[in-house]
Design a protein around this motif. Structure first.
Motif, short mmCIF file in Angstrom:
data_model
loop_
_atom_site.label_atom_id
_atom_site.label_comp_id
_atom_site.label_asym_id
_atom_site.label_seq_id
_atom_site.Cartn_x
_atom_site.Cartn_y
_atom_site.Cartn_z
N ALA A 438 0.75 -1.26 -0.04
CA ALA A 438 0.03 0.06 -0.03
C ALA A 438 0.67 1.25 0.12
O ALA A 438 0.70 2.34 -0.73
CB ALA A 438 -1.04 -0.05 1.19
N PRO A 439 1.94 1.47 0.84
CA PRO A 439 2.77 2.62 0.77
C PRO A 439 3.48 2.90 -0.53
O PRO A 439 3.40 3.95 -1.01
CB PRO A 439 3.75 2.28 2.00
N LEU A 440 3.87 1.57 -1.27
CA LEU A 440 4.44 1.66 -2.57
C LEU A 440 3.52 2.20 -3.45
O LEU A 440 3.98 2.73 -4.68
CB LEU A 440 5.26 0.62 -2.63
N GLN A 515 1.70 12.17 -3.32
CA GLN A 515 2.85 11.46 -3.26
C GLN A 515 3.47 11.80 -1.96
O GLN A 515 3.76 12.86 -1.66
CB GLN A 515 3.79 11.57 -4.46
N PRO A 516 3.86 10.72 -1.25
CA PRO A 516 4.45 11.03 0.23
C PRO A 516 5.91 11.29 0.30
O PRO A 516 6.61 11.10 -0.85
CB PRO A 516 4.17 9.56 1.08
N ALA A 522 8.97 6.52 5.53
CA ALA A 522 9.55 5.79 6.74
C ALA A 522 8.82 5.25 7.75
O ALA A 522 8.89 4.18 8.42
CB ALA A 522 10.76 6.48 7.08
N CYS A 523 7.97 6.04 8.03
CA CYS A 523 7.01 6.08 9.23
C CYS A 523 5.92 4.74 8.74
O CYS A 523 5.64 3.87 9.41
CB CYS A 523 6.15 7.02 9.48
N ALA A 524 5.63 4.84 7.60
CA ALA A 524 4.80 3.62 6.95
C ALA A 524 5.23 2.29 6.67
O ALA A 524 4.86 1.43 7.19
CB ALA A 524 4.24 4.00 5.38
N ALA A 525 6.89 2.49 6.77
CA ALA A 525 7.48 1.27 6.63
C ALA A 525 7.60 0.58 7.83
O ALA A 525 7.44 -0.71 8.19
CB ALA A 525 8.93 1.50 6.10
N VAL A 526 7.80 1.39 9.11
CA VAL A 526 7.90 0.92 10.33
C VAL A 526 6.41 0.19 10.67
O VAL A 526 6.18 -0.69 11.34
CB VAL A 526 8.13 2.13 11.35
N GLY A 527 5.51 1.18 10.23
CA GLY A 527 4.02 0.39 10.52
C GLY A 527 3.67 -1.11 10.01
O GLY A 527 3.12 -1.73 10.41
N VAL A 528 4.30 -1.18 8.62
CA VAL A 528 4.30 -2.33 8.00
C VAL A 528 4.92 -3.37 8.95
O VAL A 528 4.29 -4.59 9.05
CB VAL A 528 4.78 -2.17 6.71
N TRP A 547 0.82 5.25 10.18
CA TRP A 547 0.15 5.63 8.53
C TRP A 547 -0.31 6.84 8.37
O TRP A 547 -0.64 7.31 7.44
CB TRP A 547 -0.57 4.35 8.17
N LEU A 548 -0.38 7.48 9.70
CA LEU A 548 -1.23 8.78 9.65
C LEU A 548 -0.46 9.70 8.70
O LEU A 548 -1.29 10.34 7.90
CB LEU A 548 -1.43 9.67 11.06
N PRO A 549 0.80 9.89 8.67
CA PRO A 549 1.57 10.87 7.67
C PRO A 549 1.28 10.51 6.18
O PRO A 549 1.40 11.33 5.31
CB PRO A 549 2.99 10.88 8.29
N LEU A 550 1.02 9.38 5.95
CA LEU A 550 0.73 8.89 4.63
C LEU A 550 -0.58 8.77 4.29
O LEU A 550 -0.97 9.49 3.11
CB LEU A 550 1.30 7.29 4.38
#
Length: 840
Positions: A438-440, A515-516, A522-528, A547-550
């Motif tokens: 999802a982030p990608l 686009q983030p 980085a925050c989303a990767a930690v969340g994953v 994921w909030l910043p994303l």
């Protein structure tokens, strides 16, 4: 080896973010750092304690990163050494060589790669690979077969791509394909087919792929999903229709179009099973082959070989390479009698892919493929696997006395339990892939298909189990049986498309997001990682908070009373985005299908990457295709509330806009409105019937912040000078219109920002016009080495002589101007986002 290959990959990624390649002293520091880190790692391992060992592994990671950085830099320097000198751009050059890969045919002509064997140019390191177009003028170009040798007269230019925020870097793609010059066949009548053919395994494979594409085209013709059948057969996606691409993007199933790692693994598994079965039953033909080599080893080796063949048909794209290397490593380990951890297999595949192609990291397929597999391995590493006991071979008295019904019930329960366990495992895999990608997906495509998990739940098995085997059967079977297989595969795709259409109907099925930035990713990767961690990991319920910043990014819109102007780099044409605090306007949409497809390639992706889902107003200044051609793509991809245009009444764009629910209004002088403290005014053309050529009735737009009206007076306060900011978007007006506007109200033309009229042609930008405007910043939207020779040298010098800050899209890429109470700021994309491969 995991640390080594991961560090190597980090170094390669690091290099691809650099503005320039390392110099002599940088190489010295890099080599010294690698040697020093290697020494530190060896000392840490000798100690044997926990913390020194960890420090040693960290040193190994850093040393491998230095090696990856140096390797990628060495490959880049070797590739960039072959270039076309600027003095030879646009000149006729006779080249001899052969056709590489699969040419792309269209109604406009043929695009193909050409490997140069000799060139009639005194260039020491002439580009080895050219990307050429053979334009269909009076007669269609000949059929270009892979490996065929030709002598052609060509006109070339250095590799140059459009440079914009949120849009794929075309120059990086050209470098990854080793294309160091692009151009076209300048004299098709003088082209000569040379005797003989190029040799090599690659040419042989390309010949097979071309023959398969021809067979499919002969069978399916103009069938709507013929391009998908071709893509599943040989990995070539150039024939996939725009409608199919749109449907798959909206449902998150675009990965199924190409020969992916999943397809290769599935087909290799079937091939391995078939080969193993035949090997086991060799006794029936009087051969005791399993006594010589176990059937399991033969099966896995055969599957790996078939994976290599299937990856070759796919053109060795990144997902195919990843699957091939993983299959090969597993096969070698099994044949050698060793067990290898899945993470080690993935790390080896990562390293081997980057050894072959260090530029793979600039493609979306690399990240999507490796992250998907990594997420599956990480998520399933903590899953509990319950081993179900099998009934013993010897039956005791109690089992003998069981009734037939009891045994049937037990067997049914066992099968149902196994099915439920498989469904749970499949759901966990689907969940892991969805969460990880999802982030990608937001990063690369600025959207999240909310129905993606549901669509993939039936699309993946449908394509893998039914469609792909049918396509492979068509490849393997002779005529006329192959036609039956290809038509059956197309019928299956029809059913799949119908199901996806039902799912993708409502607008809410696609969540558009900007686009983030790096921190949001980085925050989303930690969340994953947090979300997919094994059961028992603390506070897993809090993982979505990362994921909030994303998903809810902070607004980047201008402040109240200010505006942002972004002049896109679309080649020869015009497209400008004007943003205020809560509104967005697009002034022109660039060329369309008749030229460079800039509307769908650049304008729409930029708007989506910027988080602009709705245009309050789309202004199409006039009917010239370099300004209006991309408007249909914008209407299709972005919600447009109003079309304001200087178009003839019978122009098709009026009907298209009305069909999309947009209000349609012809622009006329005197129209005014205000958004968020910013004033907008149309200065030209006059109301009434449009007369003369399109350039004579272009829409001219004036954008001004608070206090701008005071600029026309002789006396201004200091506050007025500080806050008044005006932009004038002059489209393609020429000298007669400039004189008319000057005669009416010269003070209304005063502006700090000027979109240069008519791309800087010699028919515009007269001296009195510039003297009246007195711009501080002027933007030229021109194509690189365009055929109109815009901007005209004398006009460009006219601007330079006045000390105006200039931006040219062919040199600087897109330009972004922030206009607020504190003044003006100009950002040129190629300066702030420079990469080492960009042409200086």
């Amino acid at each position: 080896m995991r640390a080594v290959w991961c560090g190597f990959a980090l170094g390669v990624v690091w290099l691809q973010q650099q503005a320039s390649l390392p110099g002599r002293w940088s190489w010295f520091v890099l080599i010294a750092s690698a040697c020093g880190l290697s020494l530190v790692s060896s000392m840490g391992f000798r100690r044997g304690d926990a913390w020194p060992s960890r420090a040693g592994w960290f040193a190994v990671l850093c040393a491998a990163a230095c090696c990856g950085f140096g390797y990628a830099a060495w490959r880049a320097q070797a590739r960039l050494a072959y270039e076309l000198p600027q003095a030879w751009e646009g000149r006729d050059i006779a080249v001899s060589g052969w056709v590489k890969g699969l040419p792309t045919r269209s109604a406009d002509g043929t695009r193909f790669l050409f490997v140069v064997e000799s060139a009639d140019a005194p260039v020491e390191r002439f580009p080895r690979t050219l990307q050429l177009s053979w334009i269909a003028d009076d007669a269609p170009p000949p059929v270009l077969e892979p490996g065929s040798r030709w002598r052609l007269n060509v006109r070339l230019k250095r590799p140059h791509g459009n440079a914009n925020w949120g849009v794929r870097d075309a120059e990086a793609v050209l470098l990854a394909r080793d294309v160091r010059a692009t151009g076209y066949v300048s004299a098709s009548s003088s082209a000569v087919r040379l005797p003989g053919r190029a040799s090599g395994v690659g040419v042989l494979i390309d010949g097979w792929r071309s023959a398969i594409r021809t067979r499919i085209a002969d069978v399916l013709g103009d069938a709507p999903h013929m391009g998908i059948v071709v893509a599943l057969a040989i990995g070539a996606q150039d024939l996939v229709s725009a409608a199919d691409w749109l449907l798959m993007r909206r449902t998150g199933t675009s990965h199924l179009v190409a020969i992916s790692g999943l397809h290769i693994g599935f087909v290799a598994g079937i091939a391995g099973w078939l080969i193993g079965t035949l090997w086991r039953h060799s006794f029936f033909i009087g051969r005791g082959l399993p006594l010589l080599v176990p059937a399991q080893k033969v099966a896995i080796a055969g599957g790996a070989l078939f994976a290599a063949f299937h990856a070759a048909l796919a053109g060795f794209n990144v997902p195919a390479q990843r699957a091939l290397w993983m299959a090969g490593i597993v096969a070698l380990a099994y044949v050698g009698g060793r067990r290898v951890a899945p993470s080690v297999v993935l790390a080896w595949a990562l390293g081997l892919v980057l050894l072959v192609d260090p530029w793979a990291v600039v493609s979306a397929g690399f990240w999507l493929s490796f992250c998907a597999v990594g997420a599956i391995l990480f998520a399933m590493s903590g899953a509990a696997h319950i081993a179900r006991s099998r009934p013993s071979e010897s039956l005791d008295d109690e089992q003998v006395e069981r009734s037939l019904m009891k045994r049937c019930v037990d067997a049914t329960r066992s099968q149902i339990g196994a099915l439920i366990e498989r469904m749970r495992s499949g759901a966990r895999v689907q969940f892991a892939v969805t969460i990880a990608l999802a982030p990608l997906t937001v990063c690369f495509f600025s959207q999240i298909p909310l129905i993606g998990p549901v669509a993939n739940a039936f699309a993946i098995p449908w394509v893998s189990v039914f469609v792909t085997p049918a396509v492979i059967a068509g490849i393997a079977l002779p005529a006329p049986l192959d036609a039956l297989a290809f038509r059956f595969a197309h019928h299956l795709l029809d059913l799949l498309a119908a199901g996806l259409q039902l799912l993708s109907g409502p607008p809410w099925t696609v969540w558009q997001l900007p686009q983030p930035d790096a921190w949001a990713m980085a925050c989303a990767a930690v969340g994953v990682a947090w979300c997919l961690a094994p059961a028992g990991w603390p506070l897993r319920w809090a993982a979505p908070l990362t994921w909030l910043p994303l998903l809810a990014p902070a607004s980047t819109a201008p402040a109240e009373g200010a505006f942002r102007l972004t002049a896109l780099d679309i080649g020869q044409g015009s497209s400008i985005v004007v943003e205020t605090a809560h509104h967005t306007l697009l002034f022109d949409a660039g060329p369309g299908p008749e030229s460079t497809h800039a509307g769908e390639r650049i304008v729409v992706p930029y708007l989506q990457a910027a988080g602009i889902a709705t245009l309050d107003t789309l202004i199409v200044s006039h009917a010239d295709s370099d300004h209006s051609g991309g408007a249909p793509a914008v209407l299709e991809g972005i919600e447009v509330r109003q079309l304001l245009a200087g178009l003839p009444p019978d122009h098709a764009l009026w009907r298209e806009a009305a069909g999309k629910g947009a209000q349609t209004v012809r622009c006329a002088a005197g129209q005014r409105w205000q958004w968020d403290g910013v004033d907008f005014a149309i200065l030209w053309p006059d109301a009434g019937p449009l007369q003369g050529k399109p350039n004579a009735h272009c829409c001219v737009l004036r954008v001004s912040t608070a206090g701008a009206a005071a600029r026309g007076s002789r006396i201004q306060t200091h506050e007025d000078r500080r806050t008044a900011v005006v932009a004038l978007l002059a489209a393609d007006i020429e000298a007669p219109v400039e004189r008319t506007l000057l005669a009416r109200e010269p003070a209304a033309l005063r502006a700090q920002i000027l979109l240069v009229p008519h791309h800087g042609s010699k028919t515009s930008s007269t001296e009195p016009f510039l003297d009246s405007i007195e711009p501080s910043i002027a933007v030229f939207q021109v194509g690189y080495r365009n055929r109109f020779h815009h901007p005209y040298a004398g006009v460009y010098e006219r601007y330079r002589a006045r000390g105006i800050a200039l931006s040219r899209s062919d040199d600087d890429g897109a330009a972004r101007i922030e206009a607020d109470g504190s003044g003006l700021s100009l950002e040129r994309y190629r300066q702030t986002h420079r990469r080492y491969w960009m042409d200086p």
